[in-house]
Design an enzyme around this catalytic site. Structure first.
Site, PDB file in Angstrom:
ATOM      1  N   ALA A  57       1.722   0.599  -5.333  1.00  0.00           N
ATOM      2  CA  ALA A  57       2.554  -1.052  -5.234  1.00  0.00           C
ATOM      3  C   ALA A  57       1.671  -1.407  -4.529  1.00  0.00           C
ATOM      4  O   ALA A  57       1.053  -1.356  -3.282  1.00  0.00           O
ATOM      5  CB  ALA A  57       3.734  -0.496  -4.492  1.00  0.00           C
TER       6      ALA A  57
ATOM      7  N   TYR B 226       8.511  -9.451  -4.368  1.00  0.00           N
ATOM      8  CA  TYR B 226       8.048  -7.637  -3.698  1.00  0.00           C
ATOM      9  C   TYR B 226       9.544  -7.168  -3.829  1.00  0.00           C
ATOM     10  O   TYR B 226       9.668  -6.271  -4.491  1.00  0.00           O
ATOM     11  CB  TYR B 226       8.081  -7.941  -2.259  1.00  0.00           C
ATOM     12  CG  TYR B 226       7.754  -6.654  -1.736  1.00  0.00           C
ATOM     13  CD1 TYR B 226       6.873  -5.099  -2.030  1.00  0.00           C
ATOM     14  CD2 TYR B 226       8.825  -5.917  -0.654  1.00  0.00           C
ATOM     15  CE1 TYR B 226       6.933  -4.396  -1.891  1.00  0.00           C
ATOM     16  CE2 TYR B 226       8.617  -4.726  -0.032  1.00  0.00           C
ATOM     17  CZ  TYR B 226       7.464  -3.657  -0.904  1.00  0.00           C
ATOM     18  OH  TYR B 226       8.027  -2.430  -0.787  1.00  0.00           O
TER      19      TYR B 226
ATOM     20  N   LYS C 279      11.007  -4.139  -6.455  1.00  0.00           N
ATOM     21  CA  LYS C 279      11.339  -3.239  -5.750  1.00  0.00           C
ATOM     22  C   LYS C 279      12.451  -2.171  -6.487  1.00  0.00           C
ATOM     23  O   LYS C 279      13.570  -1.429  -7.041  1.00  0.00           O
ATOM     24  CB  LYS C 279      11.744  -2.867  -4.060  1.00  0.00           C
ATOM     25  CG  LYS C 279      10.455  -2.514  -3.374  1.00  0.00           C
ATOM     26  CD  LYS C 279       9.559  -1.185  -3.732  1.00  0.00           C
ATOM     27  CE  LYS C 279       8.013  -0.920  -3.722  1.00  0.00           C
ATOM     28  NZ  LYS C 279       7.874   0.439  -3.840  1.00  0.00           N
TER      29      LYS C 279
HETATM   30  N1  LIG Z   1       5.615   0.782   4.507  1.00  0.00           N
HETATM   31  C1  LIG Z   1       6.813   0.316   4.558  1.00  0.00           C
HETATM   32  O1  LIG Z   1       7.456  -0.215   5.877  1.00  0.00           O
HETATM   33  C2  LIG Z   1       7.559   0.568   3.644  1.00  0.00           C
HETATM   34  C3  LIG Z   1       8.970   0.360   3.542  1.00  0.00           C
HETATM   35  C4  LIG Z   1       9.103  -0.039   2.580  1.00  0.00           C
HETATM   36  C5  LIG Z   1       8.651   0.404   1.465  1.00  0.00           C
HETATM   37  N2  LIG Z   1       7.678   0.955   1.488  1.00  0.00           N
HETATM   38  C6  LIG Z   1       6.794   1.395   0.028  1.00  0.00           C
HETATM   39  O2  LIG Z   1       6.227   2.230  -0.064  1.00  0.00           O
HETATM   40  C7  LIG Z   1       5.290   3.094  -0.977  1.00  0.00           C
HETATM   41  C8  LIG Z   1       3.923   3.587   0.328  1.00  0.00           C
HETATM   42  O3  LIG Z   1       3.647   1.847   1.458  1.00  0.00           O
HETATM   43  P1  LIG Z   1       3.022   2.459   1.981  1.00  0.00           P
HETATM   44  O4  LIG Z   1       3.012   1.613   3.501  1.00  0.00           O
HETATM   45  O5  LIG Z   1       2.315   3.934   1.849  1.00  0.00           O
HETATM   46  O6  LIG Z   1       1.532   1.502   1.109  1.00  0.00           O
HETATM   47  P2  LIG Z   1       0.121   1.696   1.484  1.00  0.00           P
HETATM   48  O7  LIG Z   1      -0.753  -0.133   1.254  1.00  0.00           O
HETATM   49  O8  LIG Z   1      -0.748   1.902   2.714  1.00  0.00           O
HETATM   50  O9  LIG Z   1      -0.202   2.327   0.078  1.00  0.00           O
HETATM   51  C9  LIG Z   1      -0.208   2.172  -1.319  1.00  0.00           C
HETATM   52  C10 LIG Z   1      -1.213   2.669  -1.761  1.00  0.00           C
HETATM   53  O10 LIG Z   1      -1.526   2.271  -3.226  1.00  0.00           O
HETATM   54  C11 LIG Z   1      -2.538   2.804  -3.856  1.00  0.00           C
HETATM   55  N3  LIG Z   1      -2.371   1.459  -4.968  1.00  0.00           N
HETATM   56  C12 LIG Z   1      -1.687   0.132  -4.697  1.00  0.00           C
HETATM   57  N4  LIG Z   1      -1.808  -0.267  -6.227  1.00  0.00           N
HETATM   58  C13 LIG Z   1      -2.455   0.365  -6.862  1.00  0.00           C
HETATM   59  C14 LIG Z   1      -2.228   0.197  -8.276  1.00  0.00           C
HETATM   60  N5  LIG Z   1      -2.268   0.019  -8.994  1.00  0.00           N
HETATM   61  N6  LIG Z   1      -2.598   1.719  -8.852  1.00  0.00           N
HETATM   62  C15 LIG Z   1      -2.782   3.276  -8.552  1.00  0.00           C
HETATM   63  N7  LIG Z   1      -2.521   3.161  -6.750  1.00  0.00           N
HETATM   64  C16 LIG Z   1      -1.907   2.176  -6.401  1.00  0.00           C
HETATM   65  C17 LIG Z   1      -3.108   1.508  -2.285  1.00  0.00           C
HETATM   66  O11 LIG Z   1      -4.421   1.904  -2.916  1.00  0.00           O
HETATM   67  C18 LIG Z   1      -2.637   2.741  -1.017  1.00  0.00           C
HETATM   68  O12 LIG Z   1      -3.634   4.213  -1.109  1.00  0.00           O
HETATM   69  C19 LIG Z   1       5.082   1.336  -1.683  1.00  0.00           C
HETATM   70  O13 LIG Z   1       5.645   1.844  -2.799  1.00  0.00           O
HETATM   71  C20 LIG Z   1       5.681   0.888  -0.288  1.00  0.00           C
HETATM   72  O14 LIG Z   1       6.374  -0.635  -1.236  1.00  0.00           O
HETATM   73  C21 LIG Z   1       6.672   0.947   2.513  1.00  0.00           C
END
Ligand SMILES: NC(=O)c1ccc[n+]([C@@H]2O[C@H](COP(=O)([O-])OP(=O)(O)OC[C@H]3O[C@@H](n4cnc5c(N)ncnc54)[C@H](O)[C@@H]3O)[C@@H](O)[C@H]2O)c1
Length: 380
Positions: A89, A208, A212
């Site tokens: 994402a 965003y 979601k």
């Molecule tokens: N970190 C937080 O606080 C948090 C909170 C709520 C929800 N989330 C959700 O958890 C998930 C993971 O978050 P995170 O913190 O690990 O983020 P992150 O950015 O570290 O990881 C996301 C990964 O997705 C990959 N990515 C992005 N676009 C892509 C695409 N088009 N095709 C393939 N891969 C792609 C990126 O390279 C990255 O490795 C996300 O869906 C995010 O919305 C995270």
């Protein structure tokens, strides 16, 4: 025990890479696990020169985009996962307000591509996915786990002490924020923030958050006519070692860490009283690992958080102290981000009930681990 086959989109990211490690630690001859990671190594997260990450034996890394229909279809047919964890994402709340198309494209269309590919691969193997109900479906998918966000709640739950009822205030207006009126407003009501449970109606206040929520709807609806079970996690602010120090758009604690270590004065937005529920990465990964094996009713939505609020000012001061810097090396500037919410704290009772999960790491301990890791990254 049959091999568990897990596909993780976005599995090279912060939460994904830790989840892969933890799942592989559980892999053994009696309960083998094979994992496929799909990730495009987004330059904003991994840097422009990112090379394929190293994963343990048993993990197949596929570099590619979640919107690439052909790649996803081939990957599903090859991996034949029984669990999919969809994490890929675009993740920046503030950035999403400027890059609407990109956020919708990756978050909404990426999910659509994945869900349609699941249906198509199932159909190729076994006839239409929405055919007769009793027809066996040989794509062995049992669980689809979506990484959603507490952002879908918008401002979330408040107790209206005047009318003695729970309300979800509307998004804060830019005019109010410019005038320094940072707390949400419901005319005639006196508000006190309270933990938000999964039963509160969604009220996204950023692009965003809207993407979601749309992901959640797509997964619920596609799952309703499919033989797999959807679990939707609404995560609060996840933090800890491994969070990108390159991405300037997400992870306020990582951003602060980078700025402190560069000797900068922290810019604290609004009046410093923005409240966040910071949940440590290990606790989040534990919830995901439990969900890979849990029988949860289809479509369950589950909050994951610490259940406690920390203000951004408190977090900044704690980090400054942990890095051995003067604890007043910050400025409260009144700056704000459109689409940001004022206060977040999760009601986490459902996660306890459904998964027997609870957070184990306090914010103080978690921040110490984050600080130690960031210092190591800067030194090496
Ligand atoms: N970190 C937080 O606080 C948090 C909170 C709520 C929800 N989330 C959700 O958890 C998930 C993971 O978050 P995170 O913190 O690990 O983020 P992150 O950015 O570290 O990881 C996301 C990964 O997705 C990959 N990515 C992005 N676009 C892509 C695409 N088009 N095709 C393939 N891969 C792609 C990126 O390279 C990255 O490795 C996300 O869906 C995010 O919305 C995270």
């Amino acid at each position: 025990m049959a091999e568990q086959r897990i596909l993780i989109t976005g599995g090279a990211g912060f939460i994904g890479s830790r989840t892969v490690q933890q799942l592989m630690q559980h892999s053994c001859a009696a309960a083998p696990v094979a994992i496929w990671v799909l990730d495009n190594l987004h330059p904003q997260v991994h840097g422009a020169a990112a090379t394929s990450p190293e994963f343990p034996k048993g993990v197949t890394f596929v570099k590619g985009d979640v919107c690439d229909r052909r790649l996803i279809t081939e990957l599903l047919a090859t991996a034949r996962p029984n669990v999919i964890i969809h994490m890929a994402a675009e993740t920046g709340t503030g950035q999403s307000m400027d890059e609407i198309y990109r956020y919708c494209q990756i978050n909404v269309m990426g999910t659509a591509v994945l869900l349609e590919a699941i249906a198509q691969v199932s159909a190729q193997i076994d006839g239409p996915v929405n055919g007769p109900v009793n027809e066996p479906n040989k794509l062995p998918l049992e669980r689809f786990i979506l990484m959603s966000s507490r952002a879908v709640y918008g401002e979330g739950a408040y107790w209206d002490t005047t009318h003695r009822q729970t309300v979800v205030p509307p998004p804060r207006s830019v005019e109010d924020l410019k005038a320094g009126r940072f707390d949400p407003i419901v005319p005639g009501a006196r508000l006190r923030a309270v933990p938000t449970s999964e039963t509160m109606p969604p009220a996204p206040s950023s692009i965003y958050a809207s993407t979601k929520l749309m992901q959640e709807h797509l997964v619920q609806q596609a799952g309703a006519i499919a033989p797999w079970q959807a679990t939707i996690f609404r995560f609060q602010n996840v933090y800890g070692p491994g969070q990108s120090l390159k991405n300037p758009y997400t992870g306020v604690l990582s951003i602060f860490s980078r700025q402190i270590l560069a000797g900068k004065t922290l810019n604290i937005y609004e009046d410093g009283q923005i409240g966040r529920d910071f949940v440590f990465i290990e606790d989040v990964v534990n919830a995901l690992v439990l969900a890979c094996n849990a029988n949860i009713p289809h479509g369950s939505i589950i909050n994951i958080g610490s259940g406690k609020t920390t203000t951004i000012l408190e977090a900044a001061k704690t980090l400054l102290r942990l890095y051995g810097k003067p604890t007043d090396a910050y400025q409260i500037t009144g700056d704000f981000r459109a689409g940001d919410i004022r206060h977040a704290v999760a009601d986490i009772q459902l996660a306890q009930q459904l998964l027997n999960w609870q957070p184990n790491v306090s914010v103080e301990d978690g921040l110490s681990k984050l600080a130690a890791w960031c210092e190591e990254c800067v030194l090496t």
